[in-house]
Each structure stands twice: as C-alpha cells, then as structure tokens.
Design an enzyme around this catalytic site. Structure first.
Site, PDB file in Angstrom:
ATOM      1  N   LYS A   6       3.154   9.770   7.241  1.00 29.81           N
ATOM      2  CA  LYS A   6       4.176   9.017   6.511  1.00 29.81           C
ATOM      3  C   LYS A   6       5.381   9.883   6.144  1.00 29.81           C
ATOM      4  O   LYS A   6       6.290   9.429   5.459  1.00 29.81           O
ATOM      5  CB  LYS A   6       3.583   8.421   5.237  1.00 29.81           C
ATOM      6  N   GLY A  28       0.795  -1.218   0.000  1.00 31.02           N
ATOM      7  CA  GLY A  28       0.000   0.000   0.000  1.00 31.02           C
ATOM      8  C   GLY A  28       0.827   1.266   0.000  1.00 31.02           C
ATOM      9  O   GLY A  28       2.030   1.229   0.144  1.00 31.02           O
ATOM     10  N   THR A  29       0.160   2.395  -0.221  1.00 31.93           N
ATOM     11  CA  THR A  29       0.707   3.752  -0.093  1.00 31.93           C
ATOM     12  C   THR A  29       1.370   4.255  -1.375  1.00 31.93           C
ATOM     13  O   THR A  29       1.648   3.502  -2.297  1.00 31.93           O
ATOM     14  CB  THR A  29       1.697   3.862   1.094  1.00 31.93           C
ATOM     15  N   THR A  30       1.629   5.562  -1.394  1.00 28.71           N
ATOM     16  CA  THR A  30       2.438   6.189  -2.448  1.00 28.71           C
ATOM     17  C   THR A  30       3.307   7.254  -1.799  1.00 28.71           C
ATOM     18  O   THR A  30       2.807   8.111  -1.074  1.00 28.71           O
ATOM     19  CB  THR A  30       1.556   6.853  -3.528  1.00 28.71           C
ATOM     20  N   ASP A  77       0.921  10.159   0.461  1.00 25.48           N
ATOM     21  CA  ASP A  77      -0.511  10.188   0.724  1.00 25.48           C
ATOM     22  C   ASP A  77      -0.736   9.975   2.220  1.00 25.48           C
ATOM     23  O   ASP A  77       0.230   9.850   2.986  1.00 25.48           O
ATOM     24  CB  ASP A  77      -1.232   9.129  -0.109  1.00 25.48           C
TER      25      ASP A  77
END
EC number: 3.4.25.1
Length: 219
Positions: A47, A14-16, A31
């Site tokens: 993050k 997950g995530t960017t 994000d």
C-alpha cells in the site's frame, strides 16, 4: 447487484494509512492487510509506493484502481524527467493525479491517497486526495481508512510542529500499531518510508521491528 455508492463504501472501509509532515521531510506508513468484506484476502498487501526519486504515496480502497493510477503517474513522472531533466515536484504530481481522478468523477476510481514528497526549492510537502480529485495540502498529519480514528488519537497526542523524521517515524509506527490493535480491517505488519532532501527511503521489516521495540519499551 450493488449500487456504485454501496460499492464505494465496501471498498473504502478497510486499511490504515498515515502521513506526517516533519521539519526535515515527510513520513508515510501503512498496514499490510487487504480485506474483501470480512475475509482477509492478503496479509502482505503493498500500500506504499515510490513514485519518483522524491515522491511516495499510500493507497486505500480498491487495489486495482490504485495500481492502475500508480502505473499512469509513475510513467508520467519518468517522461517528465526525460523531457526536462528534473524530477516532478510533489505539487505537480498531486495536480496530475487530481486531474486523472476528476476526469473519472462520473465513475470514480475507488481510492483515497496520501502523497508525500520533497521539493528541493520548497521543501517537504504532504497532500491527501479523495476519489474525485479533491486535494488537501496538509500542514501537520493525515490518516485514511477504517483504522484512522485510532491513528488520529495517537497523532493528536504525539505530533509536534517541530518534529524531525527520526521522531516522526516512531509516531507513525505507534499510530499504525495502535490502529492495528483496534481495527479488524488493519493488520499484518507495517510498511514505512520517509522522504527528504536525499530522496525516498523504504524501511525493511527488521528496521520497523526496531522501532516497535523502542515504542514498547516506553509503554
């Protein structure tokens, strides 16, 4: 029970996060969505962290592993400044993180990192690190997480080697915005920072909204 490799894949998907090397500094963006499988576990996940006066870092992967690492590195950076009177350089900080990660290679910390910093002697620096301590010094840009393919498409099209922080901020926000529209594991807003000779600047939601409006006007 799941194997270590399966656990690794589950938490790394997950995530960017993105990082851009600019001629006058570094831009980092992430994000805010934290997922657990198909569940959106947190809509305001942090993050992007300030490590030192001239260093910031993005995280992807296991939140607990990343936060533990950040506590260690932040403490070491403070101790270094107390002992020497100088801020830790981005390269020194990256090397320290690499050593910690490599020391745990048999049961790795499930995190992938982008570190940006400004060295008053050597200028802007951008690094990426894998879960077992491998270091890449980036000469342009990098991205991590499940939304990175979409982010890379924007970065490849928009990035220029002579980009300034002002332009880099727009490119980073555009890359994150595009990734969040296409990746189910990314979303719920953007965290943004730049690092230059004046230190780390973290942007407010209102400032980021202003960047989004500029981008949408150009579309």
């Amino acid at each position: 029970m799941i194997s270590n490799s399966e656990y690794h894949k589950e938490y790394m998907k997950g995530t960017t996060t993105v990082g851009l090397l600019c001629k006058d500094g570094v831009v980092l963006a992430t994000d805010k969505r934290a997922t657990m499988g198909n569940l959106i576990a947190d809509k305001e996940a942090k993050k992007l962290y300030k490590i030192d006066d001239y260093i910031a870092m993005t995280i992807a992967g296991s939140v607990g592993d990343a936060q533990s690492l950040i506590r260690i590195i932040s403490a070491e950076a403070k101790i270094h400044k107390m002992r020497t009177g100088n801020n830790m350089t981005p390269l020194s900080c990256t090397t320290l993180i690499s050593n910690v990660l490599h020391g745990n290679r048999h049961y790795p910390l499930l995190t992938q990192l982008i570190l940006g910093g400004y060295d008053l002697i050597n200028g802007a620096k951008l690094f990426s690190l894998d879960p077992v301590g491998g270091i890449n010094e980036e000469s342009s840009f990098t991205a991590t997480g499940s939304g990175s393919p979409t982010a890379y498409g924007v970065l490849e099209a928009e990035y220029r080697s002579d980009v300034t922080i002002d332009k880099g901020l727009l490119v980073a926000v555009k890359a994150l915005s595009s990734a969040m529209q296409r990746d189910a594991y990314s979303g719920n807003g953007i965290s943004l920072a730049h690092i230059n000779k004046d230190g780390v600047k973290l942007y407010s939601d209102a400032e980021i909204e202003g960047f989004l409006k500029k981008i949408n006007k150009k579309r």
